[in-house]
Design a protein around this motif. Structure first.
Motif, PDB file in Angstrom:
ATOM      1  N   VAL A   1      26.995  89.255 -41.806  1.00 58.14           N
ATOM      2  CA  VAL A   1      28.109  88.367 -41.485  1.00 58.14           C
ATOM      3  C   VAL A   1      28.179  88.197 -39.975  1.00 58.14           C
ATOM      4  CG1 VAL A   1      30.601  88.045 -41.662  1.00 58.14           C
ATOM      5  CG2 VAL A   1      29.356  89.137 -43.515  1.00 58.14           C
ATOM      6  N   VAL A   2      28.249  86.963 -39.555  1.00 58.07           N
ATOM      7  CA  VAL A   2      28.364  86.639 -38.134  1.00 58.07           C
ATOM      8  C   VAL A   2      29.759  86.069 -37.905  1.00 58.07           C
ATOM      9  CG1 VAL A   2      27.405  85.268 -36.251  1.00 58.07           C
ATOM     10  CG2 VAL A   2      25.910  86.113 -38.051  1.00 58.07           C
ATOM     11  N   ALA A   3      30.375  86.462 -36.817  1.00 56.36           N
ATOM     12  CA  ALA A   3      31.725  85.981 -36.520  1.00 56.36           C
ATOM     13  C   ALA A   3      31.727  84.468 -36.343  1.00 56.36           C
ATOM     14  CB  ALA A   3      32.252  86.651 -35.253  1.00 56.36           C
ATOM     15  N   CYS A   4      32.706  83.830 -36.943  1.00 61.88           N
ATOM     16  CA  CYS A   4      32.843  82.377 -36.812  1.00 61.88           C
ATOM     17  C   CYS A   4      33.403  82.058 -35.429  1.00 61.88           C
ATOM     18  CB  CYS A   4      33.779  81.840 -37.887  1.00 61.88           C
ATOM     19  SG  CYS A   4      33.163  82.099 -39.550  1.00 61.88           S
ATOM     20  N   GLN A   5      32.896  80.985 -34.860  1.00 64.23           N
ATOM     21  CA  GLN A   5      33.350  80.611 -33.525  1.00 64.23           C
ATOM     22  C   GLN A   5      34.021  79.248 -33.569  1.00 64.23           C
ATOM     23  OE1 GLN A   5      30.390  81.027 -30.541  1.00 64.23           O
ATOM     24  NE2 GLN A   5      29.789  83.061 -31.191  1.00 64.23           N
ATOM     25  N   GLN A   6      35.091  79.177 -32.860  1.00 68.06           N
ATOM     26  CA  GLN A   6      35.820  77.921 -32.755  1.00 68.06           C
ATOM     27  C   GLN A   6      35.443  77.274 -31.420  1.00 68.06           C
ATOM     28  OE1 GLN A   6      40.023  78.356 -33.069  1.00 68.06           O
ATOM     29  NE2 GLN A   6      40.431  76.171 -32.970  1.00 68.06           N
ATOM     30  N   PRO A   7      35.061  76.016 -31.471  1.00 63.04           N
ATOM     31  CA  PRO A   7      34.680  75.365 -30.219  1.00 63.04           C
ATOM     32  C   PRO A   7      35.875  75.259 -29.264  1.00 63.04           C
ATOM     33  CG  PRO A   7      34.748  73.760 -32.008  1.00 63.04           C
ATOM     34  CD  PRO A   7      34.963  75.117 -32.619  1.00 63.04           C
ATOM     35  N   ALA A   8      35.600  75.535 -28.025  1.00 66.28           N
ATOM     36  CA  ALA A   8      36.652  75.439 -27.008  1.00 66.28           C
ATOM     37  C   ALA A   8      36.778  73.990 -26.559  1.00 66.28           C
ATOM     38  CB  ALA A   8      36.311  76.325 -25.820  1.00 66.28           C
ATOM     39  N   GLY A   9      37.948  73.623 -26.260  1.00 67.44           N
ATOM     40  CA  GLY A   9      38.145  72.251 -25.790  1.00 67.44           C
ATOM     41  C   GLY A   9      39.498  72.102 -25.120  1.00 67.44           C
ATOM     42  N   SER A  10      39.521  71.201 -24.190  1.00 68.80           N
ATOM     43  CA  SER A  10      40.796  70.867 -23.556  1.00 68.80           C
ATOM     44  C   SER A  10      40.826  69.342 -23.439  1.00 68.80           C
ATOM     45  CB  SER A  10      40.920  71.544 -22.185  1.00 68.80           C
ATOM     46  OG  SER A  10      39.796  71.210 -21.393  1.00 68.80           O
ATOM     47  N   PRO A  11      41.130  68.681 -24.564  1.00 73.09           N
ATOM     48  CA  PRO A  11      41.094  67.214 -24.565  1.00 73.09           C
ATOM     49  C   PRO A  11      42.185  66.623 -23.668  1.00 73.09           C
ATOM     50  CG  PRO A  11      42.020  68.027 -26.613  1.00 73.09           C
ATOM     51  CD  PRO A  11      41.554  69.219 -25.852  1.00 73.09           C
ATOM     52  N   LYS A  12      41.800  65.560 -22.990  1.00 79.56           N
ATOM     53  CA  LYS A  12      42.751  64.882 -22.106  1.00 79.56           C
ATOM     54  C   LYS A  12      43.052  63.472 -22.612  1.00 79.56           C
ATOM     55  CE  LYS A  12      41.712  67.423 -17.915  1.00 79.56           C
ATOM     56  NZ  LYS A  12      40.843  68.472 -18.254  1.00 79.56           N
ATOM     57  N   THR A  13      42.185  62.948 -23.447  1.00 79.51           N
ATOM     58  CA  THR A  13      42.406  61.607 -23.986  1.00 79.51           C
ATOM     59  C   THR A  13      42.395  61.689 -25.511  1.00 79.51           C
ATOM     60  OG1 THR A  13      40.062  61.083 -24.088  1.00 79.51           O
ATOM     61  CG2 THR A  13      41.196  60.576 -22.015  1.00 79.51           C
ATOM     62  N   ASN A  14      42.825  60.604 -26.123  1.00 79.36           N
ATOM     63  CA  ASN A  14      42.818  60.565 -27.583  1.00 79.36           C
ATOM     64  C   ASN A  14      41.399  60.665 -28.140  1.00 79.36           C
ATOM     65  OD1 ASN A  14      45.543  60.462 -27.952  1.00 79.36           O
ATOM     66  ND2 ASN A  14      45.660  58.218 -28.024  1.00 79.36           N
ATOM     67  N   ARG A  15      40.444  60.051 -27.457  1.00 78.76           N
ATOM     68  CA  ARG A  15      39.053  60.126 -27.905  1.00 78.76           C
ATOM     69  C   ARG A  15      38.562  61.574 -27.871  1.00 78.76           C
ATOM     70  NH1 ARG A  15      34.172  56.245 -26.392  1.00 78.76           N
ATOM     71  NH2 ARG A  15      35.513  54.952 -27.661  1.00 78.76           N
ATOM     72  N   GLN A  16      38.863  62.306 -26.797  1.00 78.84           N
ATOM     73  CA  GLN A  16      38.468  63.708 -26.695  1.00 78.84           C
ATOM     74  C   GLN A  16      39.181  64.562 -27.754  1.00 78.84           C
ATOM     75  OE1 GLN A  16      39.402  64.647 -22.632  1.00 78.84           O
ATOM     76  NE2 GLN A  16      37.451  63.868 -21.845  1.00 78.84           N
ATOM     77  N   LEU A  17      40.438  64.206 -28.048  1.00 84.14           N
ATOM     78  CA  LEU A  17      41.188  64.921 -29.075  1.00 84.14           C
ATOM     79  C   LEU A  17      40.545  64.719 -30.450  1.00 84.14           C
ATOM     80  CD1 LEU A  17      43.651  66.609 -29.860  1.00 84.14           C
ATOM     81  CD2 LEU A  17      44.940  64.463 -30.088  1.00 84.14           C
ATOM     82  N   ALA A  18      40.160  63.475 -30.738  1.00 89.79           N
ATOM     83  CA  ALA A  18      39.508  63.183 -32.019  1.00 89.79           C
ATOM     84  C   ALA A  18      38.163  63.909 -32.113  1.00 89.79           C
ATOM     85  CB  ALA A  18      39.324  61.678 -32.167  1.00 89.79           C
TER      86      ALA A  18
ATOM     87  N   GLU B   1      34.800  68.495 -34.204  1.00 87.80           N
ATOM     88  CA  GLU B   1      34.017  69.700 -33.924  1.00 87.80           C
ATOM     89  C   GLU B   1      34.656  70.932 -34.569  1.00 87.80           C
ATOM     90  OE1 GLU B   1      33.780  69.844 -29.683  1.00 87.80           O
ATOM     91  OE2 GLU B   1      32.328  68.185 -29.568  1.00 87.80           O
ATOM     92  N   THR B   2      35.984  71.010 -34.542  1.00 90.66           N
ATOM     93  CA  THR B   2      36.685  72.139 -35.153  1.00 90.66           C
ATOM     94  C   THR B   2      36.501  72.128 -36.661  1.00 90.66           C
ATOM     95  OG1 THR B   2      38.313  72.140 -33.369  1.00 90.66           O
ATOM     96  CG2 THR B   2      38.923  73.282 -35.390  1.00 90.66           C
ATOM     97  N   ARG B   3      36.589  70.948 -37.269  1.00 93.91           N
ATOM     98  CA  ARG B   3      36.387  70.846 -38.724  1.00 93.91           C
ATOM     99  C   ARG B   3      34.964  71.254 -39.111  1.00 93.91           C
ATOM    100  NH1 ARG B   3      39.407  65.262 -40.588  1.00 93.91           N
ATOM    101  NH2 ARG B   3      41.536  66.069 -40.426  1.00 93.91           N
ATOM    102  N   GLN B   4      34.000  70.828 -38.331  1.00 97.41           N
ATOM    103  CA  GLN B   4      32.617  71.186 -38.620  1.00 97.41           C
ATOM    104  C   GLN B   4      32.404  72.698 -38.480  1.00 97.41           C
ATOM    105  OE1 GLN B   4      29.675  69.235 -36.219  1.00 97.41           O
ATOM    106  NE2 GLN B   4      27.978  69.989 -37.464  1.00 97.41           N
ATOM    107  N   ALA B   5      33.015  73.299 -37.467  1.00 95.78           N
ATOM    108  CA  ALA B   5      32.904  74.744 -37.283  1.00 95.78           C
ATOM    109  C   ALA B   5      33.546  75.489 -38.452  1.00 95.78           C
ATOM    110  CB  ALA B   5      33.552  75.166 -35.964  1.00 95.78           C
ATOM    111  N   LEU B   6      34.687  74.996 -38.927  1.00 99.09           N
ATOM    112  CA  LEU B   6      35.346  75.627 -40.071  1.00 99.09           C
ATOM    113  C   LEU B   6      34.508  75.476 -41.346  1.00 99.09           C
ATOM    114  CD1 LEU B   6      39.097  74.701 -39.454  1.00 99.09           C
ATOM    115  CD2 LEU B   6      38.027  76.951 -39.276  1.00 99.09           C
ATOM    116  N   GLU B   7      33.871  74.333 -41.538  1.00 97.81           N
ATOM    117  CA  GLU B   7      33.018  74.128 -42.704  1.00 97.81           C
ATOM    118  C   GLU B   7      31.801  75.051 -42.664  1.00 97.81           C
ATOM    119  OE1 GLU B   7      32.064  69.991 -42.866  1.00 97.81           O
ATOM    120  OE2 GLU B   7      34.120  69.411 -43.369  1.00 97.81           O
ATOM    121  N   THR B   8      31.228  75.213 -41.485  1.00 96.53           N
ATOM    122  CA  THR B   8      30.089  76.121 -41.327  1.00 96.53           C
ATOM    123  C   THR B   8      30.510  77.556 -41.628  1.00 96.53           C
ATOM    124  OG1 THR B   8      29.163  74.674 -39.632  1.00 96.53           O
ATOM    125  CG2 THR B   8      28.314  76.916 -39.718  1.00 96.53           C
TER     126      THR B   8
END
Length: 93
Positions: A44-61, A66-73
């Motif tokens: 078992v490998v620890a799951c990692q959540q991507p770090a991010g600090s979105p400043k625009t709506n595009r970055q937030l989306a 990326e977070t959803r993909q990390a959770l699915e993985t």
């Protein structure tokens, strides 16, 4: 010539009987076999959540995707290990 053959035969017979006069070697203690431990399930490998600090709506989306993909993985990994553990448990006597 017969004396040499006779002497060699007598010496050979004596040499063959010498080990019979010695004490037998001490028996060695039999070591129990080490148990074989199989690890059929992946580690078992620890799951990692991507770090991010979105400043625009595009970055937030993008961060949300990326977070959803990390959770699915991570969920896929957990499902794989859980299925392996269930198979292993059902195979044990």
């Amino acid at each position: 010539m017969k004396t040499k053959t006779l002497n060699a035969g007598a010496i050979l017979a004596c040499l063959l009987l010498l080990p019979a006069c010695s004490t037998p070697p001490k028996p060695q203690a039999i070591q129990p076999a080490r148990p074989i431990v199989l690890q059929p399930c992946p580690p078992v490998v620890a799951c990692q959540q991507p770090a991010g600090s979105p400043k625009t709506n595009r970055q937030l989306a993008q961060s949300l995707l990326e977070t959803r993909q990390a959770l699915e993985t991570c969920a896929a990994q957990v499902d794989t290990v859980a299925a392996c553990q269930q198979r292993t448990a059902s195979q044990r006597p």
